[in-house]
Write a protein that holds these residues in place. Structure first.
Motif: not given
Length: 403
Positions: A17-22, A29-32, A71-74, A93-101
């Motif tokens: 999910y995070a990679s799709v947002e990136l 990229k590379g940030q938490a 990076a956030a998991r670290d 850390a930056i907060l983004l909403p989920a986009d399941f579509d």
């Protein structure tokens, strides 16, 4: 070097999910980055072209983390964690909403890309699959002095195909069976390829903690450690008769076989599911009253994920059930059968609420799950909104801490 009779791969998309947002916000990229915010938390582009991002430190509410970047998991932020707790660990850390579509779109793309190289695929969810590589041309070819060069080349071809189709990375574990491949795909994340034979068991698998084996859950893992078995190798060295005495015939025998890397399950390309479920184990035991808001959000998220699974698999179901595990490993289940099949999150959540009314919350919770069964294909008529009233459903006792 003799090769195994089968080559089975487990492919797991990296922080999917995070990679799709990136892909949408490559500047992050590379940030938490944490996924799980509200729509209001979506990035805003200013007039000068710069971006404003919501930060975890500014979040207030009962939301939970859907996923996070490495990076956030670290920083100690993981899925199913409350966002307020995550903010204490990673306030910037930056907060983004989920986009399941979008996640479903990229799931279809990566699976289609894999099928072009190796068509025998078992779908295990939105971001992972098993692949039978046994009969893929070239898989048993040596490359130079490497007898496993062929299987590694196929893995690279699959990864390249996924990358071209999606712009995303994945990790692939390839071994003689599904059990070991599931473990192997985690060993060299992210963007890794891990090929293991049975000869690699002592060096790569046996040193791992017991919970690394899929099928060893929190309860069994805790018991194994208390018995002095902390690694997979410890289980492998144990007398199988003693394991059976401690865990029963079926599970004790399975522990012995699993620790020695034995698994004969085939890659199943299609099967009719009996039920579809989602569950999560908490990092700490939660109180039904004091943590009511967090529990409610976690259940909302589980229902949303279950609804997404049903939509992807094109199923609806009439029987909704909950699974609650309390401290002391006391597990409680409740079911509710409806008159009409449902599959959207709101209907599932409403049925869950009816099930929760029939549970006494006198202990802290450590696990929560939701399940839907009595399935039918979604092509059949499904009510947009189904009634969750059921004759015989117990009324909620006064002051019951529902969530």
């Amino acid at each position: 070097m003799p090769q195994p009779d089968r080559w089975i791969a487990h492919l797991d998309m990296d922080a999917f999910y995070a990679s799709v947002e990136l892909l949408r916000y490559p500047q992050l990229k590379g940030q938490a980055v944490v996924i799980g915010g509200r729509r209001a938390d979506a990035p805003q582009q200013r007039a000068d072209g710069s971006w404003h991002y919501a930060r975890l430190r500014d979040y207030t509410g009962r939301g939970v983390v859907t996923t996070s970047t490495y990076a956030a998991r670290d920083l100690g932020v993981f899925s199913a964690m409350g966002l307020m707790k995550a903010a204490l660990r990673a306030p910037d850390a930056i907060l983004l909403p989920a986009d399941f579509d979008s996640y479903r779109k990229y799931s279809r793309l990566f699976k289609a890309a894999v099928a072009e190289v190796a068509p025998v695929i078992e779908d295990r969810g939105i971001d992972e699959i098993y692949i039978d590589l046994t009969d893929v041309p070239g898989v048993r070819d040596a490359v130079g002095h490497d007898p496993l060069g062929g299987v590694k080349a196929i893995a690279r071809e699959i990864k390249n195909s996924v990358g071209r189709a999606t712009g995303l990375t994945c990790s692939i574990g390839i071994t003689p069976n599904k059990l070991l491949s599931k473990v192997a795909s985690e060993l060299d994340k992210p963007d890794g390829i891990t090929v293991l034979t049975m000869e690699d068991l002592p060096g790569r698998i046996w040193p791992l903690a017991v919970r690394k084996i899929n099928g060893i859950g929190p309860k069994a893992g805790d018991k194994l450690v208390k018995l002095g078995l902390e690694t997979v190798g410890d289980i492998a060295a144990a007398d199988p008769r003693w394991l059976i005495e401690q865990f029963g015939d079926s599970y004790g025998t399975w522990l012995h076989h699993a620790s020695h890397g034995r698994d004969s399950r085939p890659v199943v390309t299609h099967s009719e599911p009996v039920s579809v479920s989602r569950e999560t184990t908490f990092e700490r035991d939660l109180h039904a009253v004091h943590d009511r808001a967090l529990l409610g959000q976690i259940m909302d998220d589980l229902c949303e994920r279950l609804a997404n699974d049903l939509e992807r698999k094109r199923y609806a179901g009439k029987t909704v059930g909950i699974k609650l595990r309390f401290e002391g490993f006391v597990t409680v289940t409740r079911d509710l059968t409806l008159k009409t099949a449902i599959r959207n999150a709101a209907d599932i959540r409403a049925a869950v609420g009816q099930c929760l009314k029939r549970v006494t919350f006198d202990k802290r919770l450590r696990l929560m799950g939701v399940r839907i069964s009595n399935l039918s294909h979604a092509g059949q008529e499904v009510a947009a909104r189904a009634s969750v009233n059921s004759p015989g459903t117990a009324a909620a006792p006064e002051n019951l801490p529902l969530f």
